[in-house]
Design a protein around this motif. Structure first.
Motif, short mmCIF file in Angstrom:
data_model
loop_
_atom_site.label_atom_id
_atom_site.label_comp_id
_atom_site.label_asym_id
_atom_site.label_seq_id
_atom_site.Cartn_x
_atom_site.Cartn_y
_atom_site.Cartn_z
N CYS A 21 0.83 -1.21 0.00
CA CYS A 21 0.00 0.00 0.00
C CYS A 21 0.86 1.26 0.00
CB CYS A 21 -0.92 0.01 1.20
SG CYS A 21 -2.28 -1.14 1.10
N SER A 22 1.97 1.23 0.73
CA SER A 22 2.87 2.38 0.77
C SER A 22 3.53 2.61 -0.59
CB SER A 22 3.93 2.17 1.84
OG SER A 22 4.81 3.25 1.89
N VAL A 23 3.90 1.55 -1.27
CA VAL A 23 4.49 1.68 -2.61
C VAL A 23 3.46 2.25 -3.59
CG1 VAL A 23 5.39 0.37 -4.57
CG2 VAL A 23 6.23 -0.09 -2.27
N ILE A 24 2.23 1.78 -3.50
CA ILE A 24 1.16 2.30 -4.36
C ILE A 24 0.92 3.78 -4.07
CG2 ILE A 24 -1.32 2.16 -4.84
CD1 ILE A 24 -1.03 -0.89 -4.48
N LEU A 25 0.95 4.16 -2.78
CA LEU A 25 0.78 5.56 -2.40
C LEU A 25 1.92 6.41 -2.95
CD1 LEU A 25 -0.92 7.57 -0.70
CD2 LEU A 25 0.72 7.13 1.14
N ARG A 26 3.14 5.89 -2.90
CA ARG A 26 4.29 6.62 -3.44
C ARG A 26 4.14 6.85 -4.95
NH1 ARG A 26 9.34 5.75 -5.82
NH2 ARG A 26 10.88 7.28 -5.17
N LEU A 27 3.73 5.80 -5.66
CA LEU A 27 3.53 5.95 -7.10
C LEU A 27 2.42 6.95 -7.41
CD1 LEU A 27 3.85 2.22 -8.20
CD2 LEU A 27 5.55 4.05 -8.45
N VAL A 32 0.81 12.39 -9.23
CA VAL A 32 0.06 13.62 -8.98
C VAL A 32 1.00 14.82 -8.83
CG1 VAL A 32 -1.51 14.74 -7.33
CG2 VAL A 32 -1.86 12.38 -7.96
N GLY A 33 2.22 14.58 -8.38
CA GLY A 33 3.19 15.65 -8.22
C GLY A 33 3.39 16.10 -6.78
N LEU A 34 2.95 15.31 -5.83
CA LEU A 34 3.09 15.67 -4.42
C LEU A 34 4.40 15.16 -3.81
CD1 LEU A 34 -0.50 14.98 -3.09
CD2 LEU A 34 0.57 17.19 -3.50
N HIS A 35 5.04 14.23 -4.47
CA HIS A 35 6.23 13.60 -3.89
C HIS A 35 7.35 14.63 -3.64
CE1 HIS A 35 9.26 10.59 -3.01
NE2 HIS A 35 10.04 11.14 -3.91
N GLU A 36 7.57 15.53 -4.56
CA GLU A 36 8.67 16.49 -4.40
C GLU A 36 8.36 17.58 -3.38
OE1 GLU A 36 6.25 17.42 -8.06
OE2 GLU A 36 7.53 15.73 -7.54
N HIS A 37 7.12 17.66 -2.92
CA HIS A 37 6.75 18.67 -1.92
C HIS A 37 6.74 18.12 -0.50
CE1 HIS A 37 5.80 21.53 -5.02
NE2 HIS A 37 5.00 20.63 -5.61
N LEU A 38 6.97 16.83 -0.34
CA LEU A 38 7.00 16.23 0.99
C LEU A 38 8.31 16.59 1.68
CD1 LEU A 38 5.60 12.66 0.29
CD2 LEU A 38 4.41 14.57 1.35
N PRO A 39 8.26 17.13 2.91
CA PRO A 39 9.51 17.50 3.58
C PRO A 39 10.35 16.30 4.01
CG PRO A 39 7.62 17.91 5.00
CD PRO A 39 7.08 17.48 3.68
#
Length: 66
Positions: A21-27, A32-39
């Motif tokens: 589930c975590s891997v699916i959430l990461r993908l 969506v483009g949220l990955h680069e905004h996570l601190p």
């Protein structure tokens, strides 16, 4: 199968499904483009894996009913 009260295969399967589930959430976040905004992205994905694993375990064993 209850092995000293731990329901052996269930926690192992729940942990594996939590990681999936975590891997699916990461993908999904990358798409969506949220990955680069996570601190702190590793902490976010670790928390998602733990949370989803616990929720799957709770639903499977009947500790949490819908």
């Amino acid at each position: 199968m209850s092995l000293y009260g731990s329901f052996f295969p269930v926690w192992l399967i729940a942990a594996l499904l939590g990681v999936i589930c975590s891997v699916i959430l990461r993908l999904l976040f990358i798409r969506v483009g949220l990955h680069e905004h996570l601190p702190m992205s590793p902490l976010t994905y670790l928390s998602a894996a733990i949370f989803s694993g616990i929720m799957i375990w709770a639903l499977w064993t009947g500790a949490l009913t819908i």
